[in-house]
Structures are given as C-alpha cells and as structure tokens.
Write an enzyme that holds these catalytic residues in place. Structure first.
Site, short mmCIF file in Angstrom:
data_model
loop_
_atom_site.label_atom_id
_atom_site.label_comp_id
_atom_site.label_asym_id
_atom_site.label_seq_id
_atom_site.Cartn_x
_atom_site.Cartn_y
_atom_site.Cartn_z
N THR A 15 1.64 -124.60 -39.25
CA THR A 15 1.28 -123.22 -39.57
C THR A 15 2.47 -122.27 -39.48
OG1 THR A 15 -1.01 -123.51 -38.85
CG2 THR A 15 -0.16 -121.27 -38.85
N THR A 65 0.12 -126.82 -34.73
CA THR A 65 -0.51 -126.82 -33.41
C THR A 65 -1.64 -127.84 -33.28
OG1 THR A 65 -2.05 -125.06 -34.05
CG2 THR A 65 0.04 -124.39 -33.03
N ASP A 66 -2.11 -128.39 -34.39
CA ASP A 66 -3.22 -129.35 -34.30
C ASP A 66 -2.93 -130.50 -33.36
OD1 ASP A 66 -4.77 -127.92 -36.04
OD2 ASP A 66 -4.51 -129.26 -37.76
#
Length: 334
Positions: free
Chosen positions: A19, A94-95
C-alpha cells in the site's frame, strides 16, 4: 559500542511494494507501482545527517510475497551490511508484515538494525501514513539503540519486536499492536526511544538448497471433529500449527485425529486468541493443554499461531529435531 564521532549513518530503503507504494488509476483500484526512490522522495530533506539510498526489490502486494522473496531479501540485506551500510529499512504491504518481519528475524542475525514498515493508506488517500512511517523507520534504523534488537516493525509512531507484532485492524493507521507484551518503543520528533529489548534471540541459516516446507494452520472450532487434521499429510504438509481455544484446548472430538497427526508430522499448539502464553499444566481434562502436550504436541509458548507457523516452517527447513524445535519456541517466548 556507539558510532565514532563524525560518523554519518548510511541507510538503504528496500521497497517491496504494498500500500505504501500504491497508486490508484480511476476506478481500477490501487496497485503497487512506486519505486523506492519515489518513496524517499516524499520525505523531508535529511541534509547531511545521513546517507540515504533507495532500491526497488519487488512491486508486489503484501499478500503475494513468499519464501523465495524473503530468502533472497535476507541475502540482499546481509550483502548491504557487509558493504558497510549501517541500517536497512524494508517497505512492504501490511497484509503480511507480521509474518515477513519475523521470518527475516529468523533467517539472519545481525547487530545492524533491520526495520520493516508500510502504510495503511496509500499516497492517493487523505491522511496517507506512508511518509511518516518511513521517516520514523529511518530514524529507528539509524539509532544506536536499535543495534542488536532484532528485526523491528515501525508503524504509527510505535516500535514493535517482529516476533510479537500483530495486525489487529483492517484499515486504521493504528492497526499494529503487540498484544502479548506491548510495543518496545516509540519515535517522537525524530528521537527514538527503546526502553524494552526482547530476550532470547534465535536464528538459523538455511543451506542454499534447503526448502522451506509447507506448514498448515488449523483453527480449532466448537464441535470440530478433526477431519481437516487427518487430511494434512496426504496434502503434503510437513508440519501443522493448531490454534486452540484459550491456553490451548480443543474439542474432545479432535483428540484421536491430533494424536494420529502428531505421530506423523510435528504439531505445534498455539492459542487462537492471538495473545498471551499457552498453558502447560493448569487444566487436566480431555482436550486440555496438558492432555495435548502428553500426546506429542509442542507448545508455541508466547508465539501466536501465525508466528508459530513461520518458526515451524523455518525449523523444518533447517532439519531441526523435535527437541530442538521445542527449544526454539521456549527461547523465543522470552
């Protein structure tokens, strides 16, 4: 030892996508397209206080990163340190930060700081948090307080140990927490505070031809009869993590399947709560933690199921024995 007087720190930012590096084109949704140099170009001028370089390693969403990416990345980090770089910052989606940062911690041990960061809001959104997170991460990577602290995750002004950090919300900038022990520090006005340092660092070196085998993660559910568990060996899994209730409990209907599985592959018992340390001897009923450990399961200690899966996979890739795997979980529980 601190740095010599007059020493100018050098930091390399390695971009993996995610992201923090995404752009949105019309209604097509955001995709990772920005280069590492574009990310550092959004930051305030660092002047002469450090030498900042940036490179692009991958342009992937966090969900698409795998073991081959991480092993190659760990090699790249070690090369940078051998060349004299003082600290490395990794930007990614960030997943999977809570898994990838811990994997980087297990795959190499260096005194120099390795800091992982990302963003919950991409640069096209109001309140994009990527530049602030990246600047904080660079400050942490240049701090002498970070030396020997293992891989750190910096998000939302907080510093977390890779082995305990967890993503706890889908969208908030404050999504990252360390529910078992809390953050180890914070950053304010460029000052890095690390009052806590985790104990029991552990790492292992995989041979170039070693493969990281597949490890399953199965969450115990009310009324579960264990049929999923019995299928794991035939599906090619080399190990399994069971996320049990509370301190490590399962329905009695799973017991036969788990006993059978533990005779075939290593099985680690964690807690699906995601926080706190698993029990060992408090409860004695059928399906309790005491019962399960007596059947050959290995306690995950203070590691949550996601971290337990990463550790078990790395340990199996290194060919460790069951006793050595148990010792690793004990050591990493602090």
């Amino acid at each position: 030892m601190g740095r010599q007087a007059g020493h100018v720190s050098s930091v390399e930012v390695i971009a993996l996508g995610g992201t923090i590096a995404m752009t949105a084109r019309g209604d097509a949704g955001a995709r990772p397209e920005l280069e590492g140099a574009q990310l550092t170009g959004m930051l305030p001028d660092v002047g002469d206080r450090l030498r900042l370089r940036a490179s692009t390693f991958r342009k992937l969403p966090g969900a698409q990163l795998g073991w081959s990416d991480l092993r190659e990345l760990r090699g790249r980090i070690d090369e940078l340190f051998a060349s004299g770089v003082d600290g490395v910052v990794v930007t990614q989606g960030t997943d999977t930060i809570e898994e990838t940062a811990f994997a980087l911690d297990l795959l190499g041990a260096t005194e120099q700081p390795v800091v992982v960061t990302g963003a919950m809001r991409h640069p096209g959104l109001l309140g994009a948090d990527g530049p602030a997170n990246l600047m904080d991460a660079i400050d942490v990577a240049t701090s002498k307080r970070s030396r020997g602290a293992g891989v750190l995750v910096v998000m939302n002004g907080e510093v977390h140990a890779a082995r305990f950090v967890s993503k706890r919300h889908t969208t908030r900038p404050s999504a990252f927490e360390s529910p078992t022990c809390g953050p180890v520090g914070w950053v304010i006005e460029g000052r890095v505070r690390l009052p806590v340092k985790v104990r029991g660092c552990w790492s292992v070196e995989l041979t170039p031809d070693a493969e990281v085998p597949p490890v399953a993660l199965v969450t115990a559910l009310m009324g579960d009869d264990g049929r999923t568990v019995r299928a794991l060996p035939d599906l090619g899994y080399a190990g399994a993590v069971i996320a049990g209730f509370g301190v490590g409990h399962v329905p009695v209907t799973m017991l036969d399947a788990l006993t059978w599985l533990a005779e075939r592959i290593p099985v680690v018992l964690a807690s699906r709560t995601g926080a706190g340390e698993g029990g060992r001897r408090t409860y004695g009923f059928a399906g309790s933690e005491r019962d399960l450990l007596s059947r050959g399961l290995i306690t995950a200690g203070a590691l949550d199921p996601l971290k337990a899966r990463v550790l078990l996979a790395v340990a199996l890739g290194a060919g460790l024995s069951l006793d050595a795997i148990g010792d690793a979980f004990e050591q990493l529980s602090g």
